[in-house]
Design an enzyme around this catalytic site. Structure first.
Site, PDB file in Angstrom:
ATOM      1  N   LYS A   1      -6.932  19.608  97.496  1.00 21.01           N
ATOM      2  CA  LYS A   1      -6.819  18.204  97.102  1.00 21.01           C
ATOM      3  C   LYS A   1      -8.207  17.563  97.215  1.00 21.01           C
ATOM      4  O   LYS A   1      -8.846  17.638  98.270  1.00 21.01           O
ATOM      5  CB  LYS A   1      -5.839  17.512  98.052  1.00 21.01           C
ATOM      6  CG  LYS A   1      -5.002  16.465  97.387  1.00 21.01           C
ATOM      7  CD  LYS A   1      -3.952  16.030  98.382  1.00 21.01           C
ATOM      8  CE  LYS A   1      -3.098  14.936  97.863  1.00 21.01           C
ATOM      9  NZ  LYS A   1      -2.209  14.449  98.918  1.00 21.01           N
TER      10      LYS A   1
HETATM   11  C1  E4P Z   1      -0.159  12.023  97.732  1.00 11.93           C
HETATM   12  O1  E4P Z   1      -0.364  13.215  97.600  1.00 11.93           O
HETATM   13  C2  E4P Z   1      -0.304  11.279  98.989  1.00 11.93           C
HETATM   14  O2  E4P Z   1      -0.197  12.188 100.072  1.00 11.93           O
HETATM   15  C3  E4P Z   1       0.769  10.256  99.233  1.00 11.93           C
HETATM   16  O3  E4P Z   1       1.747  10.257  98.216  1.00 11.93           O
HETATM   17  C4  E4P Z   1       0.276   8.928  99.646  1.00 11.93           C
HETATM   18  O4  E4P Z   1       1.361   8.066  99.843  1.00 11.93           O
HETATM   19  P1  E4P Z   1       1.245   6.661 100.619  1.00 11.93           P
HETATM   20  O5  E4P Z   1       0.650   5.661  99.677  1.00 11.93           O
HETATM   21  O6  E4P Z   1       2.666   6.320 100.961  1.00 11.93           O
HETATM   22  O7  E4P Z   1       0.382   6.904 101.817  1.00 11.93           O
END
Ligand code: E4P
Length: 214
Positions: free
Chosen positions: A83
């Site tokens: 990522k």
């Molecule tokens: C995506 O891969 C992120 O880990 C995640 O969806 C972030 O979500 P949040 O905005 O609830 O922290």
């Protein structure tokens, strides 16, 4: 649309995976920090549970640092997806990793142009953050639909992961908007499977069954 689970909690991952609904996992530094455990240990446990794409995020801000972090993470399993944050340095890292056959998930995507750039750099996945856009008064689902239209028009095979999902309606809307994947917290999976009419129905069936016996 298929589901990934958005957590670094291995108990939650196991429970959701056992239900057969989870095809992969996404983590991020905040989710890992919440567990208070060693990142690589957590990843190894997840790898043992889920046979599907598992996103592990780098924390470096420069391309060289990102690639250096990515290689040993990718070596843990064929299922690891790196990522990478949506920055110029991030795109450089995506290009290098793609050339090495390492899959990437470009995260923190908040516009169609960002998604398009990430796709052209060679990202396997892009993650537009629906909930965080809604939080600032924008329409996160409209972004999913816009990216899906653009990728469809230009035959781009980068997959869209609808991320930052806050509630079951986001899931339905993501599916309708054309997301390939929704990455959802365990609490949202629970919210999706529950319906008061299902509970009432089970209660009534069991009551009728017992009454027929007496
Ligand atoms: C995506 O891969 C992120 O880990 C995640 O969806 C972030 O979500 P949040 O905005 O609830 O922290």
């Amino acid at each position: 649309m298929i589901f990934f689970i958005d957590t670094a909690n291995t108990e939650e991952i196991k429970k959701a995976y056992d239900m057969g609904v989870v095809a992969g996992v996404t983590t991020n530094p905040s989710l890992v920090a919440k567990e208070g455990r060693d990142f690589v240990e957590v990843l190894k446990e997840i790898i043992a549970i889920v046979d599907g794409p598992i996103s592990a995020e780098v924390i470096s801000l420069d391309a060289v640092g990102m690639v250096k972090e990515a290689r040993p993470l990718a070596a843990l399993s064929k299922n690891i997806v790196i990522k990478i944050p949506m920055t110029g340095e991030g795109l450089k890292a995506v290009k290098i990793l793609a050339a090495e056959g390492i899959r990437t998930n470009v995260t923190l995507v908040f516009s169609s142009n960002q998604a398009l750039l990430a796709a052209r750099a060679g990202a396997t996945y892009v993650s537009p953050f629906v909930g965080r856009l809604d939080d600032i008064g924008h329409n996160g689902i409209e972004l999913i639909s816009e990216i899906a239209n653009i990728f469809g028009l230009h035959q781009i095979d980068t997959e869209i992961i609808s991320a930052s999902i806050r509630h079951p309606l986001h899931v339905t809307q993501s599916a309708l908007a054309g997301a390939h994947i929704a990455t959802v917290p365990y609490s949202v999976i629970q919210g999706m499977l529950k319906h008061p009419m299902t509970d009432l129905g089970i209660e009534r069936f069991l009551k009728d069954w017992e009454q027929a016996k007496s």
